[in-house]
Scaffold this motif. Structure first.
Motif, mmCIF file in Angstrom:
data_model
loop_
_atom_site.group_PDB
_atom_site.id
_atom_site.type_symbol
_atom_site.label_atom_id
_atom_site.label_comp_id
_atom_site.label_asym_id
_atom_site.label_seq_id
_atom_site.Cartn_x
_atom_site.Cartn_y
_atom_site.Cartn_z
ATOM 1 N N LEU A 29 -16.953 -15.447 -13.818
ATOM 2 C CA LEU A 29 -18.013 -15.692 -12.843
ATOM 3 C C LEU A 29 -17.741 -14.940 -11.548
ATOM 4 N N ASN A 30 -16.471 -14.953 -11.118
ATOM 5 C CA ASN A 30 -16.156 -14.458 -9.773
ATOM 6 C C ASN A 30 -14.792 -13.777 -9.717
ATOM 7 N N PHE A 31 -14.714 -12.675 -8.981
ATOM 8 C CA PHE A 31 -13.455 -11.966 -8.714
ATOM 9 C C PHE A 31 -13.302 -11.866 -7.198
ATOM 10 N N ARG A 32 -12.173 -12.343 -6.682
ATOM 11 C CA ARG A 32 -11.919 -12.235 -5.239
ATOM 12 C C ARG A 32 -10.584 -11.520 -5.064
ATOM 13 N N GLY A 33 -10.643 -10.278 -4.581
ATOM 14 C CA GLY A 33 -9.411 -9.491 -4.473
ATOM 15 C C GLY A 33 -9.131 -9.072 -3.046
ATOM 16 N N THR A 34 -7.838 -9.069 -2.692
ATOM 17 C CA THR A 34 -7.458 -8.618 -1.347
ATOM 18 C C THR A 34 -6.262 -7.677 -1.448
ATOM 19 N N TYR A 35 -6.169 -6.774 -0.493
ATOM 20 C CA TYR A 35 -4.920 -6.049 -0.264
ATOM 21 C C TYR A 35 -4.740 -5.993 1.250
ATOM 22 N N LEU A 36 -3.817 -6.796 1.744
ATOM 23 C CA LEU A 36 -3.607 -6.914 3.190
ATOM 24 C C LEU A 36 -2.183 -6.511 3.531
ATOM 25 N N GLN A 37 -2.051 -5.682 4.555
ATOM 26 C CA GLN A 37 -0.743 -5.260 5.060
ATOM 27 C C GLN A 37 -0.794 -5.322 6.587
ATOM 28 N N ASP A 38 0.369 -5.215 7.221
ATOM 29 C CA ASP A 38 0.336 -5.195 8.690
ATOM 30 C C ASP A 38 1.138 -4.049 9.304
ATOM 31 N N TRP A 39 1.519 -3.064 8.479
ATOM 32 C CA TRP A 39 2.387 -2.017 9.019
ATOM 33 C C TRP A 39 1.692 -1.152 10.056
ATOM 34 N N SER A 40 0.363 -1.175 10.093
ATOM 35 C CA SER A 40 -0.308 -0.357 11.116
ATOM 36 C C SER A 40 -1.056 -1.209 12.138
ATOM 37 N N ALA A 41 -0.748 -2.506 12.187
ATOM 38 C CA ALA A 41 -1.431 -3.386 13.135
ATOM 39 C C ALA A 41 -1.014 -3.099 14.577
ATOM 40 N N ASP A 42 0.166 -2.520 14.750
ATOM 41 C CA ASP A 42 0.660 -2.200 16.097
ATOM 42 C C ASP A 42 0.042 -0.874 16.558
ATOM 43 N N PRO A 43 -0.644 -0.860 17.705
ATOM 44 C CA PRO A 43 -1.283 0.384 18.169
ATOM 45 C C PRO A 43 -0.281 1.507 18.431
ATOM 46 N N ASN A 44 1.012 1.169 18.532
ATOM 47 C CA ASN A 44 2.020 2.211 18.745
ATOM 48 C C ASN A 44 2.543 2.831 17.436
ATOM 49 N N SER A 45 2.052 2.348 16.313
ATOM 50 C CA SER A 45 2.398 3.022 15.056
ATOM 51 C C SER A 45 1.733 4.394 15.073
ATOM 52 N N PRO A 46 2.463 5.437 14.676
ATOM 53 C CA PRO A 46 1.939 6.789 14.893
ATOM 54 C C PRO A 46 0.750 7.171 14.013
ATOM 55 N N LEU A 47 0.079 8.214 14.490
ATOM 56 C CA LEU A 47 -1.083 8.781 13.791
ATOM 57 C C LEU A 47 -0.588 9.633 12.627
ATOM 58 N N SER A 48 -0.155 8.965 11.560
ATOM 59 C CA SER A 48 0.302 9.723 10.390
ATOM 60 C C SER A 48 -0.930 10.263 9.666
ATOM 61 N N TRP A 49 -0.689 11.019 8.596
ATOM 62 C CA TRP A 49 -1.829 11.582 7.845
ATOM 63 C C TRP A 49 -2.751 10.496 7.312
ATOM 64 N N ARG A 50 -2.226 9.271 7.160
ATOM 65 C CA ARG A 50 -3.047 8.202 6.582
ATOM 66 C C ARG A 50 -4.190 7.759 7.494
ATOM 67 N N PHE A 51 -4.195 8.242 8.756
ATOM 68 C CA PHE A 51 -5.272 7.881 9.696
ATOM 69 C C PHE A 51 -6.200 9.050 9.968
#
Ligand code: SOE
Length: 391
Positions: A155-177
């Motif tokens: 009936l239902n699928f509820r999926g998440t993928y949550l991380q916090d490694w980039s929650a800090d604004p001082n994390s650098p602008l790597s290629w992933r951004f």
């Protein structure tokens, strides 16, 4: 025993995971279908490649991926570079007759991904996209239960993928951004793993209705090439660059078989590390999985006795998928490495036995089509029907 020579393009975080898989695969799955030999590692300079080859156990190194792709001794090209280089390498590898395994997402959008799919199909080589999490034994067990009808119609699928490694604004602008390199943000990087779960466990997605946010619009420009995933923070007044991809995406989904659900991906979820989860409700039961507790599958079946009804935990072990090769006691512990070992095993087996493995470039392409639709839906603020998109 047959040996297959691997040329690996990239020697960073994912290179480590794939090298570990080649080394460990015959130790778990013996007799191995073929023994993968770590032949040549490629990185951006000879110096970096030499060090990575020494660390990851490769016999040779190079800074010229074209030469390695053309080398007649190489059987498999393994692509573990940033997303913008996947297509060029994969297409050249397919034309040279090599089997190709590539990290996810396959490319930056569906059109680019299609060029890769066309190339491997034209060359008739084996191909795989490294959505490794579906090879967690508990996830494969969920698939088995679903196929056996243990939770009935979904009936239902509820999926998440949550991380916090980039929650800090001082994390650098790597290629992933950076859209030019990554294609998209949290969606392509981690949301695609959930889309892979949804297709694997439930079926094809027909409609999406999404919202997207970029919470941190600029980040400190990264010095040095290494992708440290937020563990290196920039201090003080440093130059900043624009983030032009999503930090978070949430979408409602409808499936071909009538099921509905939601998919969430965020790298700004403080306290969540690798919170890759799904809960699936069927008309005869429910299943819940959380990668942070990856030895466990939570199950509830409607025909459980009334006084014992509720979620209970199955710890995966020898009685479960891949159990014959893994550890002899349930809950001894499956890790990221084991999922990659199983992935390498299934890929090499498909080469030796001449069978099709999933997820392959066609799956990677379907996921890219869904991802593009999610971005379009978020931009337009409306449902997007996938059947109407060119596929
Ligand atoms: C970063 O978010 C990342 O390394 C992803 O790119 C991987 O696919 C995931 O498995 C771990 O997190």
């Amino acid at each position: 025993m047959k040996k297959l020579n691997v040329g690996m393009i990239g020697g960073g975080f994912m290179g480590k995971a794939h090298a570990l898989a080649y080394a460990g695969m015959p130790m778990f799955f013996w007799p191995a279908p073929a023994v993968p030999h770590r032949h040549t590692l490629v990185d951006v300079t000879d110096e970096i490649a030499k060090e990575a080859a020494a660390k990851l156990g490769f016999e040779n190194y190079s800074s010229n991926w074209r030469e390695v792709v053309e080398n007649p001794d190489i059987d498999i090209i393994d692509i573990v570079t940033p997303n913008n280089s996947h297509a060029e390498i994969a297409i050249a590898a397919a034309k040279a007759g090599k089997h190709v395994i590539c990290e996810k997402p396959l490319a930056r959008d569906a059109a680019e991904t299609k060029t890769m799919l066309d190339a491997v199909e034209a060359a008739g080589v084996k191909h795989m996209v490294a959505f490794n999490y579906r090879r967690t034994p508990a996830v494969a067990l969920a698939k088995k239960y679903i196929e056996e009808g243990r939770i009935g119609n979904i009936l239902n699928f509820r999926g998440t993928y949550l991380q916090d490694w980039s929650a800090d604004p001082n994390s650098p602008l790597s290629w992933r951004f950076q859209k030019e390199i990554a294609g998209s943000g949290a969606l392509g990087d981690i949301g695609t793993h959930v889309i892979d779960f949804a297709r694997y466990l439930v079926g094809e997605i027909t409609d999406v209705n999404a919202v997207s946010k970029t919470w941190i619009p600029e980040r400190p420009v990264q010095s040095g090439g290494a992708d440290k995933l937020g563990t290196v923070k920039s201090a003080g007044d440093v130059p900043k660059g624009k983030v032009d991809v999503d930090d978070e995406i949430t979408t409602l989904v409808k499936f071909e078989n009538g099921a509905v659900g939601s998919i969430e991906a965020s790298r700004n979820a403080w306290g969540r590390n690798n919170f890759l989860t799904f809960e699936i409700h069927g008309d005869k039961g429910s299943i819940y999985f959380n990668y942070e507790r990856r030895d466990e599958l939570q199950v509830c079946f409607s025909d459980d006795p009334g006084d014992a009804k509720g979620f209970r935990t199955v710890y995966t072990g020898p009685a479960h998928p891949y159990g014959e090769g893994l550890w002899p006691i349930p809950a001894l512990g499956i890790g990221y490495g084991e999922t990659k070992i199983i992935e390498a095993y299934d890929f090499i087996k498909s080469i030796v036995e001449d069978t099709t493995v999933s997820p392959n470039f066609d799956d990677g392409y379907q996921i890219a089509v869904i991802s593009d639709a999610i971005l379009e839906s978020a931009e337009k603020g409306q449902w997007i029907n996938l059947e109407k998109l060119p596929v």
